[in-house]
Design a protein around this motif. Structure first.
Motif, PDB file in Angstrom:
ATOM      1  N   LEU A   9      40.106  17.379   4.645  1.00 59.83           N
ATOM      2  CA  LEU A   9      41.392  16.827   5.077  1.00 59.83           C
ATOM      3  C   LEU A   9      41.562  17.079   6.571  1.00 59.83           C
ATOM      4  CD1 LEU A   9      43.752  18.085   2.191  1.00 59.83           C
ATOM      5  CD2 LEU A   9      42.328  16.028   2.257  1.00 59.83           C
ATOM      6  N   ILE A  10      41.787  16.016   7.322  1.00 59.65           N
ATOM      7  CA  ILE A  10      41.947  16.124   8.770  1.00 59.65           C
ATOM      8  C   ILE A  10      43.255  15.433   9.168  1.00 59.65           C
ATOM      9  CG2 ILE A  10      41.007  15.447  11.019  1.00 59.65           C
ATOM     10  CD1 ILE A  10      38.211  15.675   9.797  1.00 59.65           C
ATOM     11  N   VAL A  11      44.059  16.100   9.975  1.00 57.77           N
ATOM     12  CA  VAL A  11      45.339  15.545  10.407  1.00 57.77           C
ATOM     13  C   VAL A  11      45.136  14.721  11.672  1.00 57.77           C
ATOM     14  CG1 VAL A  11      47.706  16.055  11.097  1.00 57.77           C
ATOM     15  CG2 VAL A  11      46.558  17.516   9.406  1.00 57.77           C
ATOM     16  N   VAL A  12      45.491  13.443  11.588  1.00 60.56           N
ATOM     17  CA  VAL A  12      45.369  12.530  12.732  1.00 60.56           C
ATOM     18  C   VAL A  12      46.773  12.220  13.238  1.00 60.56           C
ATOM     19  CG1 VAL A  12      44.545  10.293  13.538  1.00 60.56           C
ATOM     20  CG2 VAL A  12      43.251  11.545  11.782  1.00 60.56           C
ATOM     21  N   GLU A  13      46.986  12.455  14.515  1.00 68.37           N
ATOM     22  CA  GLU A  13      48.306  12.258  15.105  1.00 68.37           C
ATOM     23  C   GLU A  13      48.439  10.900  15.769  1.00 68.37           C
ATOM     24  OE1 GLU A  13      49.736  16.312  16.868  1.00 68.37           O
ATOM     25  OE2 GLU A  13      47.552  16.262  17.038  1.00 68.37           O
ATOM     26  N   ASN A  14      49.676  10.455  15.855  1.00 64.59           N
ATOM     27  CA  ASN A  14      49.970   9.202  16.540  1.00 64.59           C
ATOM     28  C   ASN A  14      49.479   9.298  17.988  1.00 64.59           C
ATOM     29  OD1 ASN A  14      50.999   6.642  16.860  1.00 64.59           O
ATOM     30  ND2 ASN A  14      53.094   7.314  17.252  1.00 64.59           N
ATOM     31  N   GLY A  15      48.823   8.246  18.474  1.00 69.59           N
ATOM     32  CA  GLY A  15      48.314   8.247  19.841  1.00 69.59           C
ATOM     33  C   GLY A  15      46.887   8.723  19.968  1.00 69.59           C
ATOM     34  N   THR A  16      46.260   9.126  18.864  1.00 66.30           N
ATOM     35  CA  THR A  16      44.868   9.569  18.897  1.00 66.30           C
ATOM     36  C   THR A  16      43.968   8.398  19.310  1.00 66.30           C
ATOM     37  OG1 THR A  16      45.200  11.245  17.177  1.00 66.30           O
ATOM     38  CG2 THR A  16      42.953  10.437  17.493  1.00 66.30           C
ATOM     39  N   PRO A  17      43.087   8.587  20.300  1.00 63.20           N
ATOM     40  CA  PRO A  17      42.174   7.513  20.717  1.00 63.20           C
ATOM     41  C   PRO A  17      41.316   7.038  19.538  1.00 63.20           C
ATOM     42  CG  PRO A  17      42.133   9.308  22.307  1.00 63.20           C
ATOM     43  CD  PRO A  17      42.909   9.801  21.128  1.00 63.20           C
ATOM     44  N   GLY A  18      41.242   5.719  19.336  1.00 62.87           N
ATOM     45  CA  GLY A  18      40.447   5.168  18.246  1.00 62.87           C
ATOM     46  C   GLY A  18      41.190   5.025  16.931  1.00 62.87           C
TER      47      GLY A  18
END
Length: 382
Positions: free
Chosen positions: A186-195
């Motif tokens: 499980l990996i948390v991806v935040e808004n604005g992350t490139p790609g």
């Protein structure tokens, strides 16, 4: 109807929440349905009044309350409508518990306070275009390069997907793992992350005010610090939390059945045909009796399970039973209630039409009826 586990404090919480919803939600539900989302202003209103994420520890801005308060939040939001309830309950009592239980101290400080306040909206991304119930079959990958994970893949049917400030992404960090589920993290991806970009907002049959969308990861660079828990343990974390998720779905569809019954009972008492109220016909009375019986059975079972869940019991089999049976029961109730409304039930101006559209997906998301039966059978034969 409430279980014996609900105290005077629980009822005070319910009364305050209901009063707020009567002012801030009920008058706007049709507008939210039209615009296909619940405005952020409402999320912040819930947070400011202490209704979001009631189980989160006081250390991170929450109230540290028991699951009974989460049950009440789900019930009262569902009375407004399935659309608002689905996204808010998912954020408050499905996604956020992953952060609180498996997150590092730094992660908790970063994401929990603003999740409690309503400043942040969260999502969890499991389903893919080619993998729904089969979690081990997901194709989204994350390879480690220095201080970053590079994510590639697509997710679909993601509740809160378009407006989420952070998303817990279920992905494979070890594509060679055997069995495959041991490679899931499980990996948390935040808004604005490139790609990381959003696909289209999905146009659903019902639950229109629930923001549901597609997520796309093309060489998305996510800091290694955003790994939730340990690599390869994601599948086990998901299995641990699905009990609460499915219990919440059962609670929500139980409320839908109760609300549809209430609407229909009132309608048949006032609507006349052949010089008498529709409620006076024996067929109507039998239908009402059948629905009331099944709804009462569902309510009593739900209350029993919530008490056990609060006590920390493992009730995977029983929750699976509740999730499939109450979802299917609510579908039957929806069909009977629409029929008793006659032609007016097919008109959007009548609330029963919206609830009829909203209910079928409950037997699909968070584990289909067929998956629930498989889990029950395994538990029985264990």
């Amino acid at each position: 109807m409430s279980g014996g586990f609900l105290t005077e404090e629980h009822q005070m919480f319910r009364a305050a929440l209901r009063k707020m919803l009567e002012k801030e939600a009920y008058p706007f539900i049709e507008e939210w349905e039209l615009h296909r989302e619940v405005p952020r202003k409402f999320w912040k209103t819930l947070g400011e009044n202490g209704f979001l994420c009631p189980m989160v520890s006081e250390s991170y801005g929450g109230l540290g309350l028991d699951f009974g308060y989460s049950m009440i939040l789900g019930e009262e939001l569902e009375r407004v409508g399935a659309g608002p309830a689905s996204g808010i309950v998912l954020h408050s009592d499905i996604v956020v518990p992953y952060i609180e239980q498996y997150g590092t101290e730094e992660q908790k400080r970063k994401w929990l306070p603003k999740s409690v306040s309503g400043e942040y909206i969260s999502a969890i991304a499991m389903t893919e275009p080619g993998a729904g119930s089969d979690l081990a079959g997901i194709r989204t990958t994350a390879r480690k390069e220095g201080d970053y994970y590079i994510l590639n893949g697509e997710k679909t049917f993601i509740t809160n997907g378009i407006n989420a400030d952070y998303v817990i992404v279920v992905c494979k960090t070890d594509t060679a793992a055997n069995p495959a589920h041991r490679g899931i993290s499980l990996i948390v991806v935040e808004n604005g992350t490139p790609g990381f970009k959003r696909g289209k907002k999905l146009n659903k049959i019902g639950m229109h005010s629930s923001d549901t969308g597609e997520l796309i990861f093309e060489e998305a660079r996510v800091p290694v610090a955003n790994l939730l828990g340990e690599e390869g343990k994601g599948f086990y974390y998901l299995m641990d939390k699905l009990q609460q998720e499915r219990l919440l779905v059962a609670i929500e569809v139980q409320i839908e059945a109760e609300e549809m019954f209430r609407l229909t009972r009132d309608y048949v008492k006032s609507r006349k045909a052949f010089n008498q109220a529709i409620a006076d016909f024996q067929n109507t009375q039998f239908k009402l009796a059948e629905m009331a019986t099944e709804i009462d059975i569902g309510r009593n079972y739900i209350n029993n399970l919530v008490a056990k869940h609060i006590a920390g019991e493992k009730i995977v089999k029983e929750v699976s039973m509740a999730k499939w049976w109450i979802s299917e029961m609510a579908k039957r109730v929806a069909a009977d209630c629409l029929q008793l409304h006659g032609g007016y039930g097919y008109m959007e101006e009548y609330e029963i039409a919206r609830r009829y559209r909203d209910i079928p997906v409950a037997a699909i998301y968070a584990g289909t009826t067929e998956i629930m039966k498989g889990i029950i059978a395994k538990e029985i034969l264990r």
